[in-house]
Every structure is written in C-alpha cells, then in structure tokens.
Scaffold this motif. Structure first.
Motif, PDB file in Angstrom:
ATOM      1  N   GLY A 191       0.829  -1.203   0.000  1.00  0.00           N
ATOM      2  CA  GLY A 191       0.000   0.000   0.000  1.00  0.00           C
ATOM      3  C   GLY A 191       0.862   1.251   0.000  1.00  0.00           C
ATOM      4  O   GLY A 191       0.576   2.222  -0.702  1.00  0.00           O
ATOM      5  N   TRP A 192       1.944   1.215   0.764  1.00  0.00           N
ATOM      6  CA  TRP A 192       2.876   2.346   0.813  1.00  0.00           C
ATOM      7  C   TRP A 192       3.569   2.519  -0.537  1.00  0.00           C
ATOM      8  O   TRP A 192       3.731   3.647  -1.017  1.00  0.00           O
ATOM      9  N   VAL A 193       3.964   1.398  -1.146  1.00  0.00           N
ATOM     10  CA  VAL A 193       4.607   1.456  -2.458  1.00  0.00           C
ATOM     11  C   VAL A 193       3.631   2.021  -3.492  1.00  0.00           C
ATOM     12  O   VAL A 193       4.016   2.842  -4.344  1.00  0.00           O
ATOM     13  N   ALA A 194       2.362   1.612  -3.416  1.00  0.00           N
ATOM     14  CA  ALA A 194       1.354   2.107  -4.351  1.00  0.00           C
ATOM     15  C   ALA A 194       1.214   3.622  -4.244  1.00  0.00           C
ATOM     16  O   ALA A 194       1.103   4.319  -5.267  1.00  0.00           O
ATOM     17  N   GLU A 195       1.243   4.140  -3.029  1.00  0.00           N
ATOM     18  CA  GLU A 195       1.144   5.589  -2.851  1.00  0.00           C
ATOM     19  C   GLU A 195       2.342   6.294  -3.466  1.00  0.00           C
ATOM     20  O   GLU A 195       2.199   7.305  -4.163  1.00  0.00           O
ATOM     21  N   ARG A 196       3.548   5.768  -3.240  1.00  0.00           N
ATOM     22  CA  ARG A 196       4.755   6.389  -3.785  1.00  0.00           C
ATOM     23  C   ARG A 196       4.743   6.368  -5.314  1.00  0.00           C
ATOM     24  O   ARG A 196       5.079   7.359  -5.953  1.00  0.00           O
ATOM     25  N   LEU A 197       4.369   5.233  -5.889  1.00  0.00           N
ATOM     26  CA  LEU A 197       4.341   5.138  -7.350  1.00  0.00           C
ATOM     27  C   LEU A 197       3.279   6.057  -7.951  1.00  0.00           C
ATOM     28  O   LEU A 197       3.480   6.646  -9.021  1.00  0.00           O
ATOM     29  N   THR A 198       2.150   6.186  -7.255  1.00  0.00           N
ATOM     30  CA  THR A 198       1.092   7.061  -7.750  1.00  0.00           C
ATOM     31  C   THR A 198       1.541   8.517  -7.714  1.00  0.00           C
ATOM     32  O   THR A 198       1.257   9.289  -8.634  1.00  0.00           O
ATOM     33  N   ARG A 199       2.243   8.904  -6.670  1.00  0.00           N
ATOM     34  CA  ARG A 199       2.750  10.280  -6.590  1.00  0.00           C
ATOM     35  C   ARG A 199       3.717  10.579  -7.731  1.00  0.00           C
ATOM     36  O   ARG A 199       3.873  11.729  -8.139  1.00  0.00           O
ATOM     37  N   VAL A 201       3.416   9.597 -10.761  1.00  0.00           N
ATOM     38  CA  VAL A 201       2.716   9.765 -12.038  1.00  0.00           C
ATOM     39  C   VAL A 201       2.587  11.254 -12.326  1.00  0.00           C
ATOM     40  O   VAL A 201       2.092  12.025 -11.493  1.00  0.00           O
ATOM     41  N   GLU A 202       3.023  11.681 -13.475  1.00  0.00           N
ATOM     42  CA  GLU A 202       3.031  13.101 -13.788  1.00  0.00           C
ATOM     43  C   GLU A 202       1.618  13.648 -13.912  1.00  0.00           C
ATOM     44  O   GLU A 202       0.744  13.032 -14.510  1.00  0.00           O
ATOM     45  N   GLY A 203       1.413  14.803 -13.312  1.00  0.00           N
ATOM     46  CA  GLY A 203       0.103  15.423 -13.283  1.00  0.00           C
ATOM     47  C   GLY A 203      -0.626  15.195 -11.983  1.00  0.00           C
ATOM     48  O   GLY A 203      -1.635  15.854 -11.722  1.00  0.00           O
ATOM     49  N   VAL A 204      -0.115  14.288 -11.134  1.00  0.00           N
ATOM     50  CA  VAL A 204      -0.748  14.020  -9.841  1.00  0.00           C
ATOM     51  C   VAL A 204      -0.423  15.147  -8.868  1.00  0.00           C
ATOM     52  O   VAL A 204       0.746  15.505  -8.678  1.00  0.00           O
ATOM     53  N   VAL A 205      -1.458  15.708  -8.250  1.00  0.00           N
ATOM     54  CA  VAL A 205      -1.291  16.803  -7.300  1.00  0.00           C
ATOM     55  C   VAL A 205      -1.114  16.267  -5.883  1.00  0.00           C
ATOM     56  O   VAL A 205      -0.297  16.762  -5.108  1.00  0.00           O
ATOM     57  N   ASP A 206      -1.883  15.236  -5.531  1.00  0.00           N
ATOM     58  CA  ASP A 206      -1.800  14.629  -4.197  1.00  0.00           C
ATOM     59  C   ASP A 206      -2.375  13.229  -4.277  1.00  0.00           C
ATOM     60  O   ASP A 206      -3.047  12.871  -5.250  1.00  0.00           O
ATOM     61  N   VAL A 207      -2.109  12.428  -3.229  1.00  0.00           N
ATOM     62  CA  VAL A 207      -2.602  11.049  -3.190  1.00  0.00           C
ATOM     63  C   VAL A 207      -3.198  10.767  -1.816  1.00  0.00           C
ATOM     64  O   VAL A 207      -2.580  11.060  -0.790  1.00  0.00           O
ATOM     65  N   HIS A 208      -4.417  10.209  -1.817  1.00  0.00           N
ATOM     66  CA  HIS A 208      -5.047   9.717  -0.598  1.00  0.00           C
ATOM     67  C   HIS A 208      -5.124   8.196  -0.720  1.00  0.00           C
ATOM     68  O   HIS A 208      -5.931   7.675  -1.485  1.00  0.00           O
ATOM     69  N   ALA A 209      -4.264   7.513   0.012  1.00  0.00           N
ATOM     70  CA  ALA A 209      -4.216   6.051  -0.065  1.00  0.00           C
ATOM     71  C   ALA A 209      -4.984   5.457   1.104  1.00  0.00           C
ATOM     72  O   ALA A 209      -4.610   5.657   2.259  1.00  0.00           O
ATOM     73  N   ARG A 210      -6.047   4.736   0.793  1.00  0.00           N
ATOM     74  CA  ARG A 210      -6.875   4.087   1.819  1.00  0.00           C
ATOM     75  C   ARG A 210      -6.939   2.607   1.496  1.00  0.00           C
ATOM     76  O   ARG A 210      -7.991   2.061   1.151  1.00  0.00           O
ATOM     77  N   LEU A 211      -5.770   1.994   1.580  1.00  0.00           N
ATOM     78  CA  LEU A 211      -5.637   0.582   1.244  1.00  0.00           C
ATOM     79  C   LEU A 211      -5.470  -0.206   2.530  1.00  0.00           C
ATOM     80  O   LEU A 211      -4.400  -0.219   3.146  1.00  0.00           O
ATOM     81  N   GLY A 212      -6.545  -0.872   2.971  1.00  0.00           N
ATOM     82  CA  GLY A 212      -6.523  -1.590   4.238  1.00  0.00           C
ATOM     83  C   GLY A 212      -5.966  -2.987   4.094  1.00  0.00           C
ATOM     84  O   GLY A 212      -5.810  -3.526   2.997  1.00  0.00           O
TER      85      GLY A 212
END
Length: 224
Positions: A191-199, A201-212
């Motif tokens: 879940g932490w890796v997913a948040e980092r990889l999503t951030r 991605v170009e054009g991403v302003v912020d990420v809210h990761a709610r992966l339980g």
C-alpha cells in the motif's frame, strides 16, 4: 512497470528565439518583447549556445542610467556596471549558459532551474547546438493532464503492476489531479509502495491512499 517520466523534449518550445554575439542591445529587447520571454540564448554561427541574456542582464543599463555611485559602490557593482555599458549580446550575456539535454526528465530540469535560480533553460544536442528552450511554464504542462488520463495511467502502471489479482477490487478515483486509492491488500507495505508510485505519475497533485489490510483483525463488533 510504471511508465517512463516525460522528458524535456516533450514540452520544450521550438524553434527557440535566439540572438548572436553581435546582436545590438535594442534588438535583444525587441526579440524578448516580441516573443514575451524573459531570456534568450546567445548562439554562434553554427547554432552552438555560448551564453544567455536575461532581463536581469539588461536591467543594469536602466538602473545606472542616471545614478552617481560612490567609489565603494562602483567596486562592489563592477560586473553590473560592465553590463550597463554593454551594447551587444556578447558584452551583456551571462556565461557559461546553464543548459539541459532533451532527454532529461522534467523533474531533473526543475531541479536545475531551482539550484541555478533561472526560469528558462536552452535545450542543446550533443554538439551544444540549440534545439529549443524549456521554461518553468513548460514544466507545469504535466498538470494539465485530464483526470481520466491520470486515472488510466494509475490503473495500468500502479494497480495492475502491484496488484494483478486485485485490479477489479482496488478503486481509483481522480478529482482535480488528486488521486484516491481504496481497497483491501494483503501486504500493507505494498500500500505504501502504491502511494509512492502514484505520486510519481506526472500530473498528480496529491494522493489519498486508503488501502486496508484484508487479513487484519477488525476488532470487536457492536454485538460483542
């Protein structure tokens, strides 16, 4: 694997306005005003970049136009006084030019601008010849990507890459560049890796990761 980042050649302006070593002062001002730019590269006859003239290089001529300086001020401001007396690009330009290659990532170009406190970078080939110019505004173009485009890339390069068996259970939504990831994953570290990889991605302003954690103990219920 996640997509490669956009590079300078994706967003640079070309052909770029440039001046020669012997371009007169007023012609430099006209070129910058006509193209609405704050700096122009100075090139040799073969197109090789030898310097840059910016608004900051030109302003001393106006600053010192009607000022009487003390001897101490003259000693302290000698470089600016030399620019104030300049009549050609060669005499007023800053050198060596801070340049960038076309295959540099936008993040790297942004760092070069920040470290060197410049707003525009000439883009050069392997021989040092001018290819184009990249500005701060060009680097911000990635934030014009649509939410749909960002969502598609996150699904394809992050969710499908990290959670190939859960692509239909991980929810991705994007609003004004803010990405929200929802779902259950077995490994919290992913879940932490997913948040980092999503951030990334170009054009991403912020990420809210709610992966339980799918295997986590939900704790006592209201029924005991």
């Amino acid at each position: 694997m996640p997509d490669a980042h956009h590079i300078v050649s994706d967003v640079m302006t070309f052909p770029a306005v440039a001046v020669r070593r012997d371009t007169p002062f007023k012609e430099i001002v006209r070129a910058m005003t006509a193209r609405q730019v704050g700096a122009v590269p100075v090139v040799e006859g073969d197109g090789r970049v030898v310097g840059v003239v910016s608004e900051a290089d030109l302003l001393p001529k106006e600053e010192f136009r009607d000022r009487d300086l003390t001897r101490a001020e003259r000693l302290r401001r000698m470089p600016d006084l030399a620019k104030a007396a300049a009549v050609t690009a060669e005499e007023v330009m800053s050198t060596p030019a801070i340049v960038v290659r076309p295959d540099v990532t936008l993040g790297q170009a942004a760092r070069i601008m920040a470290v060197n406190r410049v707003k525009r970078l000439p883009v050069i080939d392997d021989e040092g010849r001018l290819l184009g110019v990249v500005s701060r505004g060009d680097l911000l173009k990635v934030f014009l990507r649509s939410d749909e485009d960002i969502e598609e890339e996150v699904r394809r390069t992050v969710v499908a890459y990290l959670f190939p068996a859960l692509t239909h259970t991980i929810h991705v939504s994007v609003h004004d560049g803010v990405v929200t990831l929802r779902g259950e994953v077995r490994d919290p570290a992913l879940g932490w890796v997913a948040e980092r990889l999503t951030r990334a991605v170009e054009g991403v302003v912020d990420v809210h990761a709610r992966l339980g954690d799918a295997d986590a103990d939900p704790g006592p219920t209201e029924d005991g």
